[in-house]
Design an enzyme around this catalytic site. Structure first.
Site, PDB file in Angstrom:
ATOM      1  N   LEU A  26      10.359  -4.442   5.798  1.00  9.70           N
ATOM      2  CA  LEU A  26       9.912  -5.347   4.740  1.00  9.70           C
ATOM      3  C   LEU A  26       8.560  -4.884   4.208  1.00  9.70           C
ATOM      4  O   LEU A  26       7.710  -4.399   4.969  1.00  9.70           O
ATOM      5  CB  LEU A  26       9.789  -6.775   5.278  1.00  9.70           C
ATOM      6  CG  LEU A  26      11.067  -7.399   5.835  1.00  9.70           C
ATOM      7  CD1 LEU A  26      10.835  -8.865   6.166  1.00  9.70           C
ATOM      8  CD2 LEU A  26      12.235  -7.253   4.864  1.00  9.70           C
ATOM      9  N   GLY A  32      12.616  -4.251   9.400  1.00 13.39           N
ATOM     10  CA  GLY A  32      13.622  -4.532   8.373  1.00 13.39           C
ATOM     11  C   GLY A  32      14.532  -3.351   8.082  1.00 13.39           C
ATOM     12  O   GLY A  32      15.690  -3.527   7.696  1.00 13.39           O
ATOM     13  N   ASN A  82      10.243  -3.781  15.726  1.00 10.85           N
ATOM     14  CA  ASN A  82       8.895  -3.672  16.303  1.00 10.85           C
ATOM     15  C   ASN A  82       7.973  -4.805  15.876  1.00 10.85           C
ATOM     16  O   ASN A  82       6.745  -4.687  15.969  1.00 10.85           O
ATOM     17  CB  ASN A  82       8.271  -2.328  15.905  1.00 10.85           C
ATOM     18  CG  ASN A  82       8.096  -2.211  14.393  1.00 10.85           C
ATOM     19  OD1 ASN A  82       8.871  -2.774  13.638  1.00 10.85           O
ATOM     20  ND2 ASN A  82       7.075  -1.500  13.947  1.00 10.85           N
TER      21      ASN A  82
HETATM   22  C1  LIG Z   1       9.902 -17.462  14.734  1.00 16.77           C
HETATM   23  C2  LIG Z   1       9.100 -17.318  13.504  1.00 16.77           C
HETATM   24  C3  LIG Z   1       9.797 -16.494  12.478  1.00 16.77           C
HETATM   25  C4  LIG Z   1       9.244 -16.705  11.153  1.00 16.77           C
HETATM   26  C5  LIG Z   1       9.060 -15.406  10.427  1.00 16.77           C
HETATM   27  C6  LIG Z   1       7.737 -14.924  10.568  1.00 16.77           C
HETATM   28  C7  LIG Z   1       7.214 -13.714  10.288  1.00 16.77           C
HETATM   29  C8  LIG Z   1       7.768 -12.695   9.510  1.00 16.77           C
HETATM   30  C9  LIG Z   1       8.498 -11.698  10.251  1.00 16.77           C
HETATM   31  C10 LIG Z   1       8.960 -10.740   9.318  1.00 16.77           C
HETATM   32  C11 LIG Z   1       9.761  -9.681   9.937  1.00 16.77           C
HETATM   33  C12 LIG Z   1       9.192  -8.389   9.542  1.00 16.77           C
HETATM   34  C13 LIG Z   1       9.945  -7.366   9.280  1.00 16.77           C
HETATM   35  C14 LIG Z   1       9.390  -6.082   8.808  1.00 16.77           C
HETATM   36  O1  LIG Z   1      10.128  -5.238   8.416  1.00 16.77           O
HETATM   37  S1  LIG Z   1       7.695  -5.855   8.831  1.00 16.77           S
HETATM   38  C15 LIG Z   1       7.451  -4.144   8.469  1.00 16.77           C
HETATM   39  C16 LIG Z   1       7.441  -3.345   9.714  1.00 16.77           C
HETATM   40  N1  LIG Z   1       7.283  -1.951   9.401  1.00 16.77           N
HETATM   41  C17 LIG Z   1       6.530  -1.110  10.094  1.00 16.77           C
HETATM   42  O2  LIG Z   1       5.935  -1.447  11.089  1.00 16.77           O
HETATM   43  C18 LIG Z   1       6.435   0.298   9.581  1.00 16.77           C
HETATM   44  C19 LIG Z   1       5.074   0.581   9.069  1.00 16.77           C
HETATM   45  N2  LIG Z   1       5.000   1.912   8.516  1.00 16.77           N
HETATM   46  C20 LIG Z   1       4.931   3.017   9.288  1.00 16.77           C
HETATM   47  O3  LIG Z   1       4.978   2.986  10.488  1.00 16.77           O
HETATM   48  C21 LIG Z   1       4.788   4.328   8.549  1.00 16.77           C
HETATM   49  O4  LIG Z   1       4.374   4.064   7.255  1.00 16.77           O
HETATM   50  C22 LIG Z   1       6.102   5.143   8.513  1.00 16.77           C
HETATM   51  C23 LIG Z   1       7.272   4.339   7.978  1.00 16.77           C
HETATM   52  C24 LIG Z   1       6.410   5.698   9.916  1.00 16.77           C
HETATM   53  C25 LIG Z   1       5.886   6.349   7.554  1.00 16.77           C
HETATM   54  O5  LIG Z   1       4.749   7.078   7.962  1.00 16.77           O
HETATM   55  P1  LIG Z   1       4.076   8.093   6.939  1.00 16.77           P
HETATM   56  O6  LIG Z   1       5.100   8.949   6.302  1.00 16.77           O
HETATM   57  O7  LIG Z   1       2.965   8.756   7.684  1.00 16.77           O
HETATM   58  O8  LIG Z   1       3.506   7.185   5.754  1.00 16.77           O
HETATM   59  P2  LIG Z   1       2.196   6.268   5.776  1.00 16.77           P
HETATM   60  O9  LIG Z   1       2.101   5.519   7.042  1.00 16.77           O
HETATM   61  O10 LIG Z   1       1.023   7.108   5.390  1.00 16.77           O
HETATM   62  O11 LIG Z   1       2.524   5.217   4.626  1.00 16.77           O
HETATM   63  C26 LIG Z   1       2.477   5.570   3.265  1.00 16.77           C
HETATM   64  C27 LIG Z   1       2.050   4.358   2.472  1.00 16.77           C
HETATM   65  O12 LIG Z   1       3.047   3.334   2.639  1.00 16.77           O
HETATM   66  C28 LIG Z   1       2.416   2.130   3.112  1.00 16.77           C
HETATM   67  N3  LIG Z   1       3.376   1.420   3.972  1.00 16.77           N
HETATM   68  C29 LIG Z   1       3.960   1.857   5.078  1.00 16.77           C
HETATM   69  N4  LIG Z   1       4.818   0.931   5.567  1.00 16.77           N
HETATM   70  C30 LIG Z   1       4.755  -0.130   4.739  1.00 16.77           C
HETATM   71  C31 LIG Z   1       5.410  -1.416   4.703  1.00 16.77           C
HETATM   72  N5  LIG Z   1       6.305  -1.788   5.605  1.00 16.77           N
HETATM   73  N6  LIG Z   1       5.082  -2.242   3.698  1.00 16.77           N
HETATM   74  C32 LIG Z   1       4.183  -1.906   2.754  1.00 16.77           C
HETATM   75  N7  LIG Z   1       3.533  -0.689   2.725  1.00 16.77           N
HETATM   76  C33 LIG Z   1       3.825   0.178   3.714  1.00 16.77           C
HETATM   77  C34 LIG Z   1       1.207   2.626   3.871  1.00 16.77           C
HETATM   78  O13 LIG Z   1       0.264   1.607   3.997  1.00 16.77           O
HETATM   79  C35 LIG Z   1       0.753   3.753   2.982  1.00 16.77           C
HETATM   80  O14 LIG Z   1       0.098   3.157   1.881  1.00 16.77           O
HETATM   81  P3  LIG Z   1      -1.104   3.871   1.123  1.00 16.77           P
HETATM   82  O15 LIG Z   1      -0.500   5.095   0.490  1.00 16.77           O
HETATM   83  O16 LIG Z   1      -1.593   2.869   0.154  1.00 16.77           O
HETATM   84  O17 LIG Z   1      -2.127   4.218   2.179  1.00 16.77           O
END
Ligand SMILES: CCCCC/C=C\CCCC/C=C/C(=O)SCCNC(=O)CCNC(=O)[C@H](O)C(C)(C)COP(=O)(O)OP(=O)(O)OC[C@H]1O[C@@H](n2cnc3c(N)ncnc32)[C@H](O)[C@@H]1OP(=O)(O)O
Length: 280
Positions: free
Chosen positions: A86, A131, A155
């Site tokens: 997400l 997500g 995670n």
């Molecule tokens: C019981 C209560 C329930 C109620 C619900 C409550 C809460 C909500 C829960 C919601 C569930 C959440 C689900 C999700 O999916 S949360 C997202 C989880 N994702 C991650 O942890 C992944 C994060 N990203 C990474 O680990 C890395 O970016 C990568 C995918 C391994 C890629 O690595 P790499 O190629 O080195 O790229 P960068 O890390 O440099 O990233 C490039 C730019 O993209 C931005 N980025 C990365 N991930 C996200 C994301 N998920 N959303 C938005 N933006 C993201 C990153 O910040 C960099 O941005 P920049 O260029 O501006 O620096």
């Protein structure tokens, strides 16, 4: 040739679109064998923004309604990344109305994918946290590229948030209760061999064979008469989906309360900052 089976459908975020004359999701009908490919394309990391979620749902709906299609391969157009999950920026510093709209779109995509009448095969050609993993878990079969960087899992706890009950149910239905409990509490991201061992994916293959393997698997699933397979899928999945359907609004309210907390906003901001600082 296997490739002849495939039709193309590209999901793009509007900000990365070429001229506005081109449709947002391209659905070509050249295919005769009924298999489409949905390629997620929202660089740099295929995060699931409100726009991508909405476009994904529209594309699926088109395919569901077009009886020439019987199966979809879900994959990524971003090298090395299936989906970063997400879009965290959609959950940070926005209005309550925005959170509600975003969460309804997340619910909608999950319901559409999980209950799809189409055969869905995930060709996972990159890292797949949270997500991103969820999308693959809604598919009928998962093929993961054998690359040690391509971790997959839910995670959420590592971000200081909680995978909602229907994320949890999807994982439990795939890997069983004990594995899911451990994986969810620890926020485990599994490398390919581990993911295969715990049943999070069905097959791990060399990277250059992910697509052809997905096609072979698709042929096997399409050999089963649609009506029998679809009813069986519904028998297996509808009870899980119904739990969300019965309380969608309550689930949104719960999300709103949770995501609006100062502590959660702080956790999400810190996590985003950490991602951004990684480069510098
Ligand atoms: C019981 C209560 C329930 C109620 C619900 C409550 C809460 C909500 C829960 C919601 C569930 C959440 C689900 C999700 O999916 S949360 C997202 C989880 N994702 C991650 O942890 C992944 C994060 N990203 C990474 O680990 C890395 O970016 C990568 C995918 C391994 C890629 O690595 P790499 O190629 O080195 O790229 P960068 O890390 O440099 O990233 C490039 C730019 O993209 C931005 N980025 C990365 N991930 C996200 C994301 N998920 N959303 C938005 N933006 C993201 C990153 O910040 C960099 O941005 P920049 O260029 O501006 O620096």
């Amino acid at each position: 040739m296997a490739q002849d089976l495939v039709d193309g459908l590209l999901i793009k975020a509007r900000s990365h679109l070429p001229p506005p004359s081109e449709p947002l999701g391209k659905l070509s009908k050249r295919d005769r064998k009924g298999v489409a490919v949905i390629k997620l394309k929202n660089p740099p990391v295929n995060s699931l923004s409100l726009e991508v979620l909405t476009e994904f749902v529209i594309s699926l709906e088109k395919l569901e309604n077009d009886k020439t299609f019987r199966g979809v391969i879900v994959t990524s157009d971003c090298p090395g990344i299936f989906s970063a999950g997400l879009d965290l920026t959609e959950m940070c510093g926005k209005s309550q109305a925005h959170y509600a709209e975003f969460w309804r779109a997340v619910q909608e995509l999950w319901l559409r994918l999980y209950l799809s009448n189409l055969v869905l095969i995930a060709a996972i050609n990159g890292v797949s946290p949270a997500g991103g993993c969820l999308i693959s878990l809604t598919c009928d079969y998962r093929v993961l590229a054998d690359n040690p960087k391509y971790n997959i899992g839910l995670n959420e706890t590592l971000l200081g948030v909680v995978a909602p009950s229907w994320f949890k149910d999807t994982l439990v239905n795939t890997v069983g209760h004990r594995t899911a409990e451990r994986a969810l509490q620890l926020g485990l991201l599994f490398p390919p061999a581990e993911a295969l061992r715990v049943g999070m994916v069905d097959q791990v293959v060399p990277e250059d064979q992910v697509h052809s393997t997905a096609l072979s698997v698709m042929a096997q699933w399409l050999a089963v008469p649609d009506h029998a397979r679809q009813l069986t899928k519904s028998l297996m999945r509808k009870p899980t989906a119904d739990r969300l359907v019965k309380q969608r609004d309550a689930d949104i309210q719960y999300f709103l309360q949770f995501v609006s907390r100062d502590s959660i906003q702080k956790s999400l901001r810190m996590y985003l900052d950490k991602l951004r600082q990684k480069k510098g």
